[in-house]
Enzyme design. Sequence first.
Site, mmCIF file in Angstrom:
data_model
loop_
_atom_site.group_PDB
_atom_site.id
_atom_site.type_symbol
_atom_site.label_atom_id
_atom_site.label_comp_id
_atom_site.label_asym_id
_atom_site.label_seq_id
_atom_site.Cartn_x
_atom_site.Cartn_y
_atom_site.Cartn_z
ATOM 1 N N LYS A 35 -13.312 -14.613 -15.123
ATOM 2 C CA LYS A 35 -12.385 -15.398 -16.147
ATOM 3 C C LYS A 35 -12.662 -14.884 -17.489
ATOM 4 O O LYS A 35 -11.294 -14.585 -18.115
ATOM 5 C CB LYS A 35 -12.785 -16.770 -15.862
ATOM 6 C CG LYS A 35 -12.337 -17.329 -14.576
ATOM 7 C CD LYS A 35 -12.911 -18.703 -14.251
ATOM 8 C CE LYS A 35 -12.519 -19.031 -12.752
ATOM 9 N NZ LYS A 35 -13.070 -20.170 -12.293
ATOM 10 N N GLN A 76 -16.750 -25.257 -14.507
ATOM 11 C CA GLN A 76 -16.832 -24.429 -13.050
ATOM 12 C C GLN A 76 -17.667 -25.353 -12.237
ATOM 13 O O GLN A 76 -18.660 -25.839 -12.524
ATOM 14 C CB GLN A 76 -17.447 -23.082 -13.616
ATOM 15 C CG GLN A 76 -17.839 -21.996 -12.197
ATOM 16 C CD GLN A 76 -16.548 -21.583 -11.820
ATOM 17 O OE1 GLN A 76 -15.474 -21.368 -12.630
ATOM 18 N NE2 GLN A 76 -16.612 -21.437 -10.473
ATOM 19 N N ASP A 133 -7.131 -25.920 -14.457
ATOM 20 C CA ASP A 133 -7.581 -26.012 -13.052
ATOM 21 C C ASP A 133 -6.502 -26.851 -12.094
ATOM 22 O O ASP A 133 -6.435 -26.593 -10.707
ATOM 23 C CB ASP A 133 -8.919 -26.309 -12.669
ATOM 24 C CG ASP A 133 -9.874 -25.268 -12.609
ATOM 25 O OD1 ASP A 133 -9.414 -24.065 -12.086
ATOM 26 O OD2 ASP A 133 -11.080 -25.686 -13.032
HETATM 27 N N1 GUN Z 1 -15.367 -23.322 -8.107
HETATM 28 C C1 GUN Z 1 -14.941 -22.591 -6.930
HETATM 29 N N2 GUN Z 1 -13.616 -22.177 -7.332
HETATM 30 C C2 GUN Z 1 -13.295 -22.665 -8.439
HETATM 31 C C3 GUN Z 1 -11.987 -22.829 -9.173
HETATM 32 O O1 GUN Z 1 -11.051 -22.359 -8.955
HETATM 33 N N3 GUN Z 1 -12.263 -23.760 -10.557
HETATM 34 C C4 GUN Z 1 -13.531 -24.229 -10.750
HETATM 35 N N4 GUN Z 1 -13.531 -24.879 -11.902
HETATM 36 N N5 GUN Z 1 -14.595 -23.996 -10.167
HETATM 37 C C5 GUN Z 1 -14.404 -23.277 -8.920
#
Ligand code: GUN
Length: 283
Positions: free
Chosen positions: A52, A96, A119
């Site tokens: 990211k 996350q 998200d």
């Molecule tokens: N953990 C696994 N996929 C994701 C995601 O798309 N966003 C976040 N914040 N955590 C994750």
Amino acid sequence: MDRILNGKEASKKVKERVKKEVEILKEKKIEVCLAVILVGKDKASAIYVKNKQKACEETGIISKTIELDENIKEKELLDIIDNLNKDKKVNGILVQLPLPQQIDEKKVIDRIDDLKDVDCFNVKNIGKLVVGENCFLPCTPAGIIELLEQKKIDIKGKHCVIVGRSNIVGKPLAFLMLQKDATVSICHSKTSNLEFFTKSADILVAAVGKENFITKDMVKKGAIIIDVGINRNKEGKICGDVKFDEVFEVAEFITPVPGGVGPMTIATLLKNTVFAAKIQNKL
Ligand code: GUN
């Protein structure tokens, strides 16, 4: 190879659009910034966060990563989110997942200001999605739609079968597909006669988290296969939920893992971050 839905390539197109938008905002003296919170030392989470960060750098978005000890108390984490909510320089906030067990994940997600919830996880934004109001797009589901649209695959009137009912993928994807006039079935671990559903799918989405879960005999000839799974096999290699080699023989289009849905998830996150910067600046 034309039958492979290449997320790496498709995400490049999205990133080019994002980069242009970030440049236009810079001309208006607006710097787009995403804050990412990583709690603990989970290896997979650390890799996702790094990807990211890299994508932000590529598109000119400032990425601010906050790494926290796995023993952090819930209250401390909530205080950090409160500060990021107030920080005018931060447009998007992402925590996350998964979080360590002492922390209530739902409480943390709902603490993020809904105008910074890039998200699209919190209850308010999911509610908006369900009733079709303009809001952030859930990253993996919207990434899947973008991938299909770039390949000019129309989902209107199609039977889309989603295997997996998570809050992150299965449920929001069902609503996005409904908005696009698909007929949607959601299957899960308690579905009786799963094969009946998967075999009737024009578009089959596997979001189960189990290696080789979808086999050739579960798929209709000419179906479009979207593999959301990210698993590690015995040899330590990343693989999806679909037995790729044999399903490829019958599918019209199929996503690889890695290089399919994953890059599209990040591309949507970038789009959402730019959208956040725009709405926060009343643009
Ligand atoms: N953990 C696994 N996929 C994701 C995601 O798309 N966003 C976040 N914040 N955590 C994750």
